[in-house]
Design an enzyme around this catalytic site. Structure first.
Site, mmCIF file in Angstrom:
data_model
loop_
_atom_site.group_PDB
_atom_site.id
_atom_site.type_symbol
_atom_site.label_atom_id
_atom_site.label_comp_id
_atom_site.label_asym_id
_atom_site.label_seq_id
_atom_site.Cartn_x
_atom_site.Cartn_y
_atom_site.Cartn_z
ATOM 1 N N HIS A 1 -12.864 -0.422 -8.179
ATOM 2 C CA HIS A 1 -14.092 0.392 -8.269
ATOM 3 C C HIS A 1 -13.855 1.851 -7.844
ATOM 4 O O HIS A 1 -14.681 2.709 -8.113
ATOM 5 C CB HIS A 1 -15.245 -0.246 -7.468
ATOM 6 N N ASP B 1 0.877 -1.182 0.000
ATOM 7 C CA ASP B 1 0.000 0.000 0.000
ATOM 8 C C ASP B 1 0.904 1.219 0.000
ATOM 9 O O ASP B 1 2.140 1.101 -0.003
ATOM 10 C CB ASP B 1 -0.930 -0.005 1.231
HETATM 11 C C1 SAM Z 1 -10.900 1.030 -0.492
HETATM 12 S S1 SAM Z 1 -9.401 0.727 0.243
HETATM 13 C C2 SAM Z 1 -9.322 -1.033 0.161
HETATM 14 C C3 SAM Z 1 -8.417 -1.621 1.207
HETATM 15 C C4 SAM Z 1 -8.386 -3.138 1.236
HETATM 16 N N1 SAM Z 1 -8.008 -3.728 -0.018
HETATM 17 C C5 SAM Z 1 -9.701 -3.680 1.694
HETATM 18 O O1 SAM Z 1 -10.505 -4.127 0.884
HETATM 19 O O2 SAM Z 1 -9.965 -3.627 2.901
HETATM 20 C C6 SAM Z 1 -8.287 1.229 -1.035
HETATM 21 C C7 SAM Z 1 -6.830 1.083 -0.654
HETATM 22 O O3 SAM Z 1 -6.026 1.495 -1.760
HETATM 23 C C8 SAM Z 1 -4.894 2.155 -1.227
HETATM 24 N N2 SAM Z 1 -4.260 2.967 -2.279
HETATM 25 C C9 SAM Z 1 -4.675 4.148 -2.798
HETATM 26 N N3 SAM Z 1 -3.808 4.587 -3.728
HETATM 27 C C10 SAM Z 1 -2.818 3.647 -3.803
HETATM 28 C C11 SAM Z 1 -1.625 3.531 -4.587
HETATM 29 N N4 SAM Z 1 -1.301 4.452 -5.487
HETATM 30 N N5 SAM Z 1 -0.839 2.435 -4.404
HETATM 31 C C12 SAM Z 1 -1.158 1.498 -3.484
HETATM 32 N N6 SAM Z 1 -2.287 1.551 -2.722
HETATM 33 C C13 SAM Z 1 -3.093 2.614 -2.881
HETATM 34 C C14 SAM Z 1 -5.477 2.965 -0.088
HETATM 35 O O4 SAM Z 1 -4.482 3.404 0.818
HETATM 36 C C15 SAM Z 1 -6.437 1.960 0.521
HETATM 37 O O5 SAM Z 1 -5.820 1.170 1.508
HETATM 38 O O1 LIG Z 2 -17.597 1.562 2.286
HETATM 39 C C1 LIG Z 2 -16.953 2.462 1.717
HETATM 40 C C2 LIG Z 2 -17.162 3.800 1.980
HETATM 41 C C3 LIG Z 2 -16.442 4.740 1.307
HETATM 42 C C4 LIG Z 2 -16.725 6.139 1.530
HETATM 43 C C5 LIG Z 2 -17.289 6.588 2.702
HETATM 44 C C6 LIG Z 2 -17.553 7.918 2.894
HETATM 45 C C7 LIG Z 2 -17.289 8.813 1.900
HETATM 46 O O2 LIG Z 2 -17.521 10.139 2.061
HETATM 47 C C8 LIG Z 2 -16.742 8.364 0.730
HETATM 48 C C9 LIG Z 2 -16.460 7.046 0.540
HETATM 49 O O3 LIG Z 2 -15.500 4.429 0.401
HETATM 50 C C10 LIG Z 2 -15.271 3.124 0.117
HETATM 51 C C11 LIG Z 2 -14.304 2.783 -0.840
HETATM 52 O O4 LIG Z 2 -13.586 3.704 -1.456
HETATM 53 C C12 LIG Z 2 -14.085 1.447 -1.145
HETATM 54 O O5 LIG Z 2 -13.163 1.116 -2.086
HETATM 55 C C13 LIG Z 2 -14.812 0.459 -0.520
HETATM 56 C C14 LIG Z 2 -15.726 0.767 0.412
HETATM 57 C C15 LIG Z 2 -15.989 2.107 0.758
#
Ligand code: SAM
Ligand SMILES: O=c1cc(-c2ccc(O)cc2)oc2c(O)c(O)ccc12
Length: 384
Positions: free
Chosen positions: A281, A235
């Site tokens: 997504h 990450d």
């Molecule tokens: C929506 S979260 C999903 C986290 C995890 N995969 C999960 O499902 O619980 C998106 C993740 O992408 C990471 N991210 C964003 N930009 C990134 C980059 N350029 N390289 C690596 N990770 C990145 C964020 O820090 C975050 O942890």
């Molecule tokens: O479950 C989420 C929720 C968010 C989220 C929550 C509040 C906000 O104002 C914006 C976004 O974003 C998520 C996300 O980026 C993802 O990849 C998975 C789950 C959620």
């Protein structure tokens, strides 16, 4: 004989149909009231009070005493619980059942499966905090204006002085904590199903990188369940810096676990398998292509030396309108709402199968498979 009425567009319908249509318009305008009632119940600690009670189901007065509420608010609590029970978070035991047929004045409550997810420390309580805070709500007020903006503008930025969701999180430690706690909670739920019901995905895999793996919950669960798989959490450097072993991950005693900081748009460490859970997504097609090309390179082996591996990219994300979801109102609604959340926040999207196929093919993969559904999401594999 019932009267006929004009529906304002010249169609003639019954009075009941007209008034039912009005109730539908009320209900969908009111949905936020149910959301706020849910937030209120979680803030009051209602699910925890029910769960801890030796009396099951718990009576309204004992629930009010356990929270505790001002005694004048018992009836308000009953009214708060009513739409939430209707929405499936609590069951209200029928008075007749409790009193053996006699009149029983009080409602009694227990938790449903959805209600149990709301317990403090459970997977959905940080989610409610994150979703229903004032700053998140702001961007939804910008939705209709967004339709007039240029292609790359998102309602979230419009509602936050041009700052992206990620920039806002950096400035707001409480929101950042809630976001990563939400991810940890979700990863615990999904990992439980993945390692017990999808073992075949890890057959022949000796190394795996969880790209965008956040605080490491998923990688820790995989590393524990499959000690022969060398797992890496990858990450952004500030996300992985010291966080996994201390905060969410709990992986300090797992030997087959590593942490690497970097950007998925640049270079991803080579491995037999790359996992992308809830990553694609968040991004538009152009950014997804960049990520997928880097992933493909990471799992393809050294093509020049003809050292080809049976590599794969494992994707956990929604496939909108897939066959397991069609006909299930709950799952369809979750897909449509997440799609709106993704475009309102990131210019991202939930994709249907045709869109996934186009992405995988454009990124140079030779094929892909949808392995199974995971509730509204799916587990997919793409092959280099
Ligand atoms: C929506 S979260 C999903 C986290 C995890 N995969 C999960 O499902 O619980 C998106 C993740 O992408 C990471 N991210 C964003 N930009 C990134 C980059 N350029 N390289 C690596 N990770 C990145 C964020 O820090 C975050 O942890
Ligand atoms: O479950 C989420 C929720 C968010 C989220 C929550 C509040 C906000 O104002 C914006 C976004 O974003 C998520 C996300 O980026 C993802 O990849 C998975 C789950 C959620």
């Amino acid at each position: 004989m019932s009267q006929q009425h004009d529906d304002l567009l010249g169609n003639i319908i019954s009075g009941n149909k007209l008034l039912e249509a009005q109730a539908r318009a009320w209900n969908y305008s009111f949905n936020y009231i149910v959301s706020m009632a849910l937030k209120c119940a979680v803030e009051l600690g209602v699910p925890d009070a029910i769960s801890k009670s030796p009396e099951q189901p718990i009576s309204l007065s004992n629930l009010a005493a356990a929270i505790p509420l001002h005694p004048s608010k018992n009836d308000a609590l009953r009214r708060l619980m009513r739409p939430l029970a209707h929405a499936g978070f609590f069951t209200t035991t029928s008075a007749a059942f409790l009193a053996g047929g006699e009149e029983e004045a009080e409602d009694h409550y227990s938790l449903t499966t959805a209600g149990k997810l709301l317990l403090r420390g459970g997977p959905q309580s940080p989610f409610i905090e994150l979703f229903l805070d004032a700053s998140t709500m702001t961007s939804w007020g910008m939705l209709s204006a967004w339709f007039h903006y240029s292609a790359d503008a998102v309602p979230f930025k419009a509602g936050h002085d041009g700052a992206s969701f990620w920039e806002c999180m950096e400035k707001d430690p409480a929101q950042k904590k809630a976001f990563y706690e939400t991810m940890v909670g979700d990863s615990k739920l999904v990992a439980g199903v993945l390692v017990s019901e999808c073992k075949e995905v890890f057959e022949g895999v000796e190394s795996l990188v969880d790209v965008g793996g956040g605080t490491g919950t998923m990688a820790v669960a995989i590393a524990r369940a499959f000690p022969k798989v060398n797992c890496t959490v990858f990450d952004l450097p500030h996300v992985v810096a010291g966080v996994m072993k201390e905060e969410g991950g709990g992986g300090d005693d797992v030997e087959n676990l590593h942490v690497v900081g970097g950007s998925m748009f640049e270079k991803i460490p080579p491995a037999d398998a790359v996992l992308l859970k809830w990553i694609l997504h968040d991004w538009d097609d152009e950014r997804c292509l960049k990520i997928l090309k880097c992933c493909r390179e990471a799992v393809a082996g050294d093509e020049k030396k003809k050292k080809k591996k049976n590599g794969k990219v494992i994707v956990i994300d929604m496939v909108v309108g897939n066959e397991d979801v069609v006909g299930n109102k709950e799952l369809c609604q979750a897909q449509f709402c997440y799609d709106l959340l993704m475009f309102a926040t990131f210019n991202g999207k939930e994709r249907d199968e045709k869109e996934w196929r186009s992405l995988f093919m454009a990124a140079g993969f030779s094929g892909y498979k949808i392995i199974r559904s995971l509730g509204p999401r799916s587990l997919m594999e793409a092959y280099p």
